[in-house]
Design an enzyme around this catalytic site. Structure first.
Site, PDB file in Angstrom:
ATOM      1  N   ASN A  27       6.172 -94.229   1.036  1.00 63.58           N
ATOM      2  CA  ASN A  27       5.517 -94.529   2.307  1.00 63.58           C
ATOM      3  C   ASN A  27       4.402 -93.528   2.626  1.00 63.58           C
ATOM      4  O   ASN A  27       3.221 -93.850   2.511  1.00 63.58           O
ATOM      5  CB  ASN A  27       6.564 -94.555   3.433  1.00 63.58           C
ATOM      6  N   ASP A  28       4.790 -92.306   2.971  1.00 66.47           N
ATOM      7  CA  ASP A  28       3.774 -91.339   3.396  1.00 66.47           C
ATOM      8  C   ASP A  28       2.765 -91.013   2.285  1.00 66.47           C
ATOM      9  O   ASP A  28       1.611 -90.701   2.571  1.00 66.47           O
ATOM     10  CB  ASP A  28       4.447 -90.049   3.868  1.00 66.47           C
ATOM     11  N   VAL A  29       3.192 -91.091   1.027  1.00 69.81           N
ATOM     12  CA  VAL A  29       2.287 -90.716  -0.068  1.00 69.81           C
ATOM     13  C   VAL A  29       1.236 -91.784  -0.352  1.00 69.81           C
ATOM     14  O   VAL A  29       0.358 -91.599  -1.191  1.00 69.81           O
ATOM     15  CB  VAL A  29       3.054 -90.385  -1.371  1.00 69.81           C
ATOM     16  N   VAL A  30       1.335 -92.935   0.336  1.00 69.57           N
ATOM     17  CA  VAL A  30       0.317 -93.979   0.179  1.00 69.57           C
ATOM     18  C   VAL A  30      -0.301 -94.325   1.531  1.00 69.57           C
ATOM     19  O   VAL A  30      -0.749 -95.438   1.748  1.00 69.57           O
ATOM     20  CB  VAL A  30       0.906 -95.265  -0.467  1.00 69.57           C
ATOM     21  N   TYR A  46       8.900 -90.933   7.274  1.00 71.81           N
ATOM     22  CA  TYR A  46       9.318 -89.635   7.774  1.00 71.81           C
ATOM     23  C   TYR A  46       8.566 -89.276   9.054  1.00 71.81           C
ATOM     24  O   TYR A  46       7.373 -89.451   9.162  1.00 71.81           O
ATOM     25  CB  TYR A  46       9.031 -88.625   6.673  1.00 71.81           C
TER      26      TYR A  46
END
Lengths: 101, 467
Positions: free
Chosen positions: B393-396, B433
């Site tokens: 999620n956060d890494v994209v 997150y």
């Protein structure tokens, strides 16, 4: 003053510390991202080298000094879990990284 | 004299084996040999420690052999049984044990000093105190990290109001108490030394408490580094060069990984430790004002994948939670059989520890040349037809690139929106997150596929099979 005296008498040790730190950074920075997890578990195993201290502690305890015996025993157990578990799990992981035909 | 020479030579060769072993970890092909070499070095060291001359020692070999057997058995079974998805937990526990062992050694020096058997010099006193401090923090901090990873403990539970301030006060108390004990000397300051150890143990817990799950790669790396440093400090107590070298190597390794993880999140170590955006001020940037994410049917997704030329799979922690690595490889094989070029984009902080995703995919027999790191993946994404995001999620999150108000602004991310189409496998629309909204889900190129990652992937695979 105390520090200067310490420095003068332990010069070889200080060389060892500094050079090992530099060597460590050089060697580890070559490890590719793919292998970071095995690097960590392998590092776990290597930090199990504290077991040397625990063995020496246990060896020099007097046979009726149960405080020392138990502390030493505990130390060797803890260190050995790290050593055996660390190397074995790293080996298990690295086996999976074998190149496929 | 010859005997002493042999012992010294053994330690020297052992230390050398550690260094060369780690050097061989620089390529997956030589890595296994490197690990075995380091292991051989350790065996040599243990034997040397067993037989080295120790004047007046009663040796207690029965105790030593029993302890080696118990430890070896526990470690062996644990390493055999552990699931690859649970590696972060295992590494955490092992970090903690290393710290605990150092604390045991340092406290035995306290006992010896107390009984008058040993009078430590000023340098030794400082060294014992440092070992208690670093070892203690490593021990309890790692146990807490384990509890969090195993989800025995929910994030944000037991976080005090102004927890960062509490931690700073605790740290200040540790420094003052440590300096005071040092000036007093261990013999006079014995009570203070014991209190110092207790507070170090408490601090280990307290500093990990506010740190959220997604920051675990940093914490584990840091504790890894600490476990090495405490081993090196214990080596100074025993004046054993092999312990010093081994400990420092581990300390360097952990430090490098910590810095890499921080850089991959564009945050400073301090920011992570203070509990950065897990805590209060979640300035929730532009919440998805009425935007609707578009779904795609399994069948359509399968067809799109089947007729793509290149597919990039982006795994995240969700892949580990769902144990979906093998099904993922199954889909990969089916697509590859049809001539689709399938590769994987691995973000450095995907998962809960450095390299977490690589190990899972290696377990599923994905050859490592197909795993691309952040830079290579971003270079390849522009020519990619389809991106499949599995539990990341956060890494994209494109907000890291273009929304200065976002808490993750500036973090290097995988630019999946450069590809032609994106499919997101996700359990629900729940944000990642710390509740950061992900505009990617509402992007024109994006289609959602809701459900458990493993379940969805196996359904996708059977759809592809039936085409």
């Amino acid at each position: 003053m105390e520090f200067i005296q310490f420095f003068n008498t332990n010069l070889i040790l200080i060389y060892l510390l500094i050079f090992t730190v530099i060597l460590g950074f050089e060697v580890i920075s070559k490890v590719p991202t793919v292998l970071h997890t095995p690097l960590m578990s392998g590092a776990n195993a290597i930090s199990g080298v504290v077991i040397i201290g625990a063995i020496l502690l246990l060896r020099s305890a007097t046979p009726d000094d149960y405080v020392m015996l138990i502390l030493g025993f505990l130390g060797v157990v803890l260190g050995m879990i790290n050593v055996a578990g660390g190397f074995a799990v790293t080996n298990r992981m690295l086996e999976m990284f074998k190149k496929k035909k | 004299m010859i005997f002493e020479f042999v012992i010294n030579l053994a330690y020297l060769l052992g230390a050398l084996a550690f260094i060369i072993g780690l050097r061989k970890l620089s390529s997956p092909d030589s890595a296994r040999g490197g690990n075995l070499l380091a292991g051989a070095g350790m065996i040599v060291a243990i034997i040397a420690a067993m037989i080295m001359p120790l004047p007046g020692a009663s040796n207690n070999y029965v105790w030593i052999l029993a302890a080696l057997a118990v430890g070896g058995l526990i470690g062996g079974i644990a390493s055999y049984r552990v699931q690859m998805t649970a590696m972060p937990q295992m590494v955490s526990i092992f970090n903690g044990l290393g710290g605990a062992c150092a604390v045991v050694l340092a406290s035995s020096e306290l006992v010896n000093t107390n009984s008058g058997e040993y009078v430590p010099s000023a340098a030794q006193t400082a060294n014992i105190l440092f070992t208690l401090l670093i070892g203690g923090i490593t021990f309890t901090g790692s146990l807490l990290a384990y509890a969090k990873l195993e989800e025995l403990l929910k994030d944000n539970k037991f976080v005090l109001p102004r927890h960062a301030v509490f931690n700073l006060v605790l740290l200040a108390v540790l420094i003052i108490l440590g300096v005071y004990t040092y000036l007093l000397g261990l013999e006079q300051g014995m009570t203070f030394a014991v209190v110092f150890m207790a507070i170090a143990l408490l601090y280990g817990i307290s500093f990990v408490i506010p740190i959220g799950g997604a920051d675990m790669p940093v914490v584990i790396s840091l504790l890894n580094s600490f476990s090495g440093i405490s081993a090196a400090l214990a080596g100074l107590i025993y004046d054993n060069r092999m312990m010093i070298v081994g400990g420092i190597l581990v300390g360097a390794s952990g430090t490098i990984l910590t810095l890499l993880m921080c850089r991959a999140m564009n945050r400073s170590l301090l920011n992570v430790l203070v509990g950065g955006f897990g805590g209060s001020g979640t300035a929730s940037a532009a919440s998805a004002g009425g935007q609707v994410a578009k779904e795609v049917s399994l069948n359509d997704a399968a067809i799109q994948l089947f007729y793509s030329q290149s597919v990039m799979i982006v795994p995240g922690y969700g892949l580990a939670v769902a144990q979906a690595q093998k099904v993922c490889k199954e889909l990969d094989d089916l697509l590859a059989a049809n001539g689709v070029d399938v590769r994987y984009a691995i973000h450095p902080v995907a998962g809960r520890m450095p390299g977490h995703m690589n190990v899972l995919l290696a377990e599923a027999d994905v050859p490592y040349p197909k795993l691309l790191d952040l830079e290579d993946a971003n270079a390849g994404l522009t020519n990619t037809d389809m991106v499949v995001i599995v539990g990341a999620n956060d890494v994209v999150n494109p907000a890291a690139e273009d929304d200065p108000g976002s808490p993750i602004y500036g973090m290097p991310v995988l630019k999946v929106w450069d590809a032609k189409h994106v499919i997101v496998l996700k359990r629900s629309m729940r944000s990642g997150y710390a509740g950061i909204e992900n505009p990617l889900f509402f992007h024109a190129k994006t289609r959602m596929l809701f459900g458990d990652a493993k379940d969805t992937l196996s359904k996708l695979a059977s759809e592809v099979k039936s085409l």
